[in-house]
Design a protein around this motif. Sequence first.
Motif, PDB file in Angstrom:
ATOM      1  N   HIS A 102      21.223  63.637  25.816  1.00 45.92           N
ATOM      2  CA  HIS A 102      22.752  63.217  25.724  1.00 45.92           C
ATOM      3  C   HIS A 102      23.571  64.334  25.986  1.00 45.92           C
ATOM      4  CE1 HIS A 102      22.135  59.492  23.014  1.00 45.92           C
ATOM      5  NE2 HIS A 102      20.967  59.930  23.390  1.00 45.92           N
TER       6      HIS A 102
ATOM      7  N   TRP B 241      23.840  60.902  33.532  1.00 42.98           N
ATOM      8  CA  TRP B 241      24.486  59.789  32.845  1.00 42.98           C
ATOM      9  C   TRP B 241      23.816  58.677  33.125  1.00 42.98           C
ATOM     10  CZ3 TRP B 241      27.118  58.296  28.816  1.00 42.98           C
ATOM     11  CH2 TRP B 241      27.669  57.105  28.805  1.00 42.98           C
TER      12      TRP B 241
ATOM     13  N   LEU C   2      20.365  58.334  31.538  1.00 38.80           N
ATOM     14  CA  LEU C   2      20.422  57.889  30.123  1.00 38.80           C
ATOM     15  C   LEU C   2      20.718  56.501  30.015  1.00 38.80           C
ATOM     16  CD1 LEU C   2      20.537  58.962  27.229  1.00 38.80           C
ATOM     17  CD2 LEU C   2      22.975  59.429  27.419  1.00 38.80           C
TER      18      LEU C   2
ATOM     19  N   LEU D 243      25.104  56.253  22.040  1.00 39.85           N
ATOM     20  CA  LEU D 243      25.068  57.618  22.527  1.00 39.85           C
ATOM     21  C   LEU D 243      26.059  58.892  22.001  1.00 39.85           C
ATOM     22  CD1 LEU D 243      25.553  55.513  26.225  1.00 39.85           C
ATOM     23  CD2 LEU D 243      23.260  56.529  25.041  1.00 39.85           C
TER      24      LEU D 243
ATOM     25  N   SER E 291      27.522  62.640  21.890  1.00 41.54           N
ATOM     26  CA  SER E 291      28.090  64.082  22.247  1.00 41.54           C
ATOM     27  C   SER E 291      29.531  64.151  21.871  1.00 41.54           C
ATOM     28  CB  SER E 291      27.818  64.188  23.947  1.00 41.54           C
ATOM     29  OG  SER E 291      28.134  65.571  24.285  1.00 41.54           O
TER      30      SER E 291
END
Length: 358
Positions: A44, A65, A68, A81, A83
């Motif tokens: 992440h 990105w 993911l 997701l 972060s």
Amino acid sequence: MPRRVYVHIGAPKTGSTFVQNVLFGNAERLQQAGLLVPGTFQAHDQAMTDLRQVPWRDANLHWTWDRLVESCARWPGDVILTSEGFGAATTAQARRAVESLRPAEVHVVVAARDLWRTFPSMWQQTIRARSTWRFEDFLKAVELGRFDGFWEDYVANRMFLRWGDLVPPAQRHIVTVPQPGTPHDVLWQRFAGILGVPADIGATVDPGSNPSLGAPEIEVLRRVNAALGDRYPHRLPYQRVVHKHLVRAVLQERDNDVRFGVGLDRAGWVAQLAEQQIKELQDYPCHIVGDLAELRPHRMDGSTSPDELDDRQILNAAIETIVGMLGHADSLHQELKAREPAGMLNRVKRGLRRRLVS
């Protein structure tokens, strides 16, 4: 494609490490409850640096990105997701992220913390990311409007607007960080309520996984950063060397009992900012989890600034840090020594096998 995707965008220093430890530490149980936590924390984090196209991203990193997003494309349930760096994305970057997740129902989750605690925590975070400015210089820059990035990248309001405007009001969630003295699992219970998973999943996770440093310790680190010159100039090398072997192995292990914070001479300014922050969030259509009143400073105490420490305090902390690093170096040596016999034996065995084959 997932049914719903929750994007936890920060803000930094709002208990995000604790929440992420619950998520990644209980990924299997959460998946059984219908919530996928794809990959690892590093995945992440790396995807965040790709999404934001930050100049300090390592070109050799595996996760992007798009990778993911692809990793959860076939999951039929919900996904999260996370972060604390997502929140610093530009409007265009946030739009790209949200659009890449559709047709899933995208939810944006942000956490907010009172500014009295945020200011010292955020300054410390910048020092732990290799900055060298003094605490007073940091506060003055914010106070005089010379550090607009603080409001853009580190405080919930503006980052929430950049992301929140891309989804309907019912899919915008703001979580307030409880005041000191509240049981640590309350923060996770608030997140769990948004995600629709059992709140007791994270009840055993240690909240102190990213402890703050005391005033002498953070001042030692600030001076080390200044002395490094051009060594370890980027994020990953700095994390692998300075953060791993100095901050985590030594400085975080000290008592860190000399706390620091904003001086009482700025109490009125911080209180005014808090009311402005609350008003902005009250006026923004969203789902509030907790109480915006928690963004008002709970207790404003006088505290020592790292700038006010005398040379003896800094010297004592530096000497004790050197002693700690010697112990850390010795422990690494002992670990390496303990692994040597098995490694040597394996090399001998491989050599014998090669001779027999030839």
